[in-house]
Design an enzyme around this catalytic site. Structure first.
Site, PDB file in Angstrom:
ATOM      1  N   GLU A 165       0.785  -1.237   0.000  1.00 30.43           N
ATOM      2  CA  GLU A 165       0.000   0.000   0.000  1.00 30.43           C
ATOM      3  C   GLU A 165       0.820   1.292   0.000  1.00 30.43           C
ATOM      4  O   GLU A 165       0.671   2.129   0.896  1.00 30.43           O
ATOM      5  CB  GLU A 165      -0.987  -0.015   1.161  1.00 30.43           C
ATOM      6  CG  GLU A 165      -1.970  -1.162   1.071  1.00 30.43           C
ATOM      7  CD  GLU A 165      -2.887  -1.264   2.290  1.00 30.43           C
ATOM      8  OE1 GLU A 165      -2.693  -0.517   3.261  1.00 30.43           O
ATOM      9  OE2 GLU A 165      -3.801  -2.096   2.264  1.00 30.43           O
TER      10      GLU A 165
ATOM     11  N   GLU B  45      -7.555  -8.672   0.384  1.00 31.02           N
ATOM     12  CA  GLU B  45      -8.082  -8.323   1.706  1.00 31.02           C
ATOM     13  C   GLU B  45      -9.576  -8.080   1.606  1.00 31.02           C
ATOM     14  O   GLU B  45     -10.044  -7.388   0.698  1.00 31.02           O
ATOM     15  CB  GLU B  45      -7.390  -7.078   2.270  1.00 31.02           C
ATOM     16  CG  GLU B  45      -5.959  -7.316   2.695  1.00 31.02           C
ATOM     17  CD  GLU B  45      -5.349  -6.097   3.375  1.00 31.02           C
ATOM     18  OE1 GLU B  45      -6.102  -5.164   3.727  1.00 31.02           O
ATOM     19  OE2 GLU B  45      -4.114  -6.080   3.550  1.00 31.02           O
TER      20      GLU B  45
END
Length: 505
Positions: free
Chosen positions: A344, A447
């Site tokens: 990320e 996720e």
């Protein structure tokens, strides 16, 4: 997952297969699609996952990265870094925002350095007892002590390096010349009302909070107890076939990483590989925290919320060296499924050019040791989720990894149970289809969680919501991963969800 409840965006990750050849076999889906779970909060701390880890820290609400505002009880105005920094400190603001917010660097349990909006630090002027924010390299002269009132810990005084206390003499004259004695009354210009605006609870905060004497003991106890062999047995017996293990960059310097980090996480990762082999579980090693922090969140071990990763070649080279260390260590282990180069990175602080430069170097580094493992590359947060598709097309067997949550956005506020489920069946299915191309990369929902903004939902509601996601994300050609295995918030804990009959795989 970053401190996921703080994120306002839905990240897209990019996974590149490590098969060296450009044959059709390199493009093949795994023999069994990944049904994985992340071991979040284990080797990279996220305080919201296990808050009790911080319980033994003195002044645990004043850790690195804590943002504070101070209102003078006499002026009834807020302390402020004039012009955001680079000049004097004043006390003339009726309300508080960026210039009136001070970010802590913790030195001891009661001494700190105060970072202002433009990244200078509060200290004494060279001419005397004036209080300024001019230094970008803080030292003893920028180290201040916060003295808290015994009856009201948010009623404080700030002791300067000269031994005197900072006072608001007037709204534009803040000096460090008030004596020790005080009644803590509203007539004392050295008394301030402290407001905690925001906090961080990551690896930097927990290790620096406990300090060099206690942190090694606390962290080793956490690593040896939070995830254990029985967890891998549970995973293997409940329909899962892989784990995603977040790690921090300091693991490559184990057993003596740079302070405040402490050694021991490498042994825990070694244990995980041994257990994975025993229970036939595949492992994704995920560089969740890169040096300098790639997104400023606590899960990337940022000291104060700043984001410095990728701004220099030396920083990128340091990160590649971590990938080299991890791949060399585990490339020959049959449990290794993938190396995730970084988790990320946040735009615009991380540029696309620097990210692609790193990804190419990281990919080549993995290739030195293995042609079988996958290489996972994350797209930038808050950027076009398709921006790396062209880059990915240069690699056979590439996989796009999308993170999907019905959270972190106002669009989910007020949705009913059925509206959330419809969103999964329609919007999420379309999102997944958009990144799934017949001649393109495989897809991986890396996720997701069976949690939402619905209040008062029943067990059956949660079951339906989870089942809808399992059905849609089951269409991902590479598989999916739940965030996370263990969490004090029950619905974020796949272990709890399975044991209590909310999810059946």
């Amino acid at each position: 997952m970053a401190v996921r409840h703080l994120l306002k965006w839905l990240p897209i990750l990019l996974v590149l297969s490590c098969h060296a050849s450009f044959s059709s076999a390199a493009r093949a889906t795994p023999s069994s699609p990944m049904k994985a779970v992340s071991l979040g909060g284990w080797l990279v701390t996220e305080g919201w996952i296990e808050p009790s880890l911080f319980d033994g820290i003195p002044n645990k609400d004043l850790l690195d990265g804590t943002q504070l505002q101070f209102e003078s009880v006499t002026q009834q105005m807020y302390l402020s870094a004039e012009d955001g920094g680079g000049t004097i400190i004043v006390a003339n603001r009726t309300s508080a925002s960026g210039w009136e917010t001070f970010t802590l660097w913790r030195i001891t349990e009661s001494t700190f350095q105060f970072k202002v909006f433009d990244k200078q630090f509060v200290g004494l002027s060279s001419q005397g007892d004036g209080v300024v924010a001019v230094s970008t390299d803080p030292g003893q002269s920028e180290t201040l002590e916060i003295v808290r009132n015994a009856d009201d810990p948010n009623r404080v005084r700030i002791k300067a390096p000269n031994g005197f206390f900072i006072q608001a003499k007037t709204d534009v004259l803040v000096t460090a010349d008030y004596p020790e004695s005080t009644s803590w009354g509203d007539d004392d210009p050295s008394v301030f009302l402290m407001t905690i605006v925001a906090t961080l609870q990551g690896e930097y905060q927990v290790t620096n909070g406990y300090g060099p004497e206690k942190a090694p003991q606390v962290m080793k106890e956490h690593w040896s107890s939070f995830i254990v062999e029985d967890d891998f047995s549970f995973i293997s017996q409940n329909g899962l076939n892989a784990v995603r293990i977040p790690v921090g960059w300091w693991i490559a310097s184990d057993p003596n990483p740079p302070k405040p980090f402490v050694g021991g996480s490498l042994q825990a990762l070694d244990n995980a590989f041994a257990w994975a082999g025993k229970y036939n579980i595949k492992v994704i090693v995920d560089l969740h925290a890169a040096p300098g922090s790639q997104n400023g969140n606590e899960h990337s071990a940022s000291r104060d919320g700043s984001q410095e990763w990728g701004k220099t070649d030396a920083n990128i080279d340091q990160t590649v060296a971590v990938i080299d260390f991890l791949t060399a260590r585990y490339a020959q282990d049959p449990s290794l499924l993938a190396i995730e180069l970084i988790n990320e990175p946040l735009a615009p602080g991380v540029t696309l050019d620097s990210l692609e430069k790193y990804y190419q170097a990281g990919y080549n580094t993995v290739r030195k040791y293995t042609s079988d493992a996958y290489v996972i590359m994350s797209n930038r947060l808050s950027a076009d989720p398709t921006e790396l598709l062209g880059f990915a097309s240069g690699f056979q067997g590439s996989v796009i990894d999308a993170h999907y949550y019905n959270l972190f956005s106002n669009q989910f506020n007020g949705l009913t149970v059925q509206q959330n489920i419809d969103y999964i069946n329609n919007n999420r299915a379309n999102d997944l289809a958009t990144i799934t191309r017949s001649n393109g990369p495989l897809t991986f929902v890396g996720e997701w969680v069976a949690e939402w903004e619905v209040k008062g939902a029943t067990k059956e509601d949660y079951q339906r919501f989870a089942q809808a996601q399992l059905k849609v994300y089951g269409q991902a050609t590479f598989g999916w991963a739940y965030w996370t295995l263990k969490n004090v918030d029950n619905h974020w804990s796949l272990e709890w969800m399975i044991k209590n009959g909310y999810i059946t795989l």
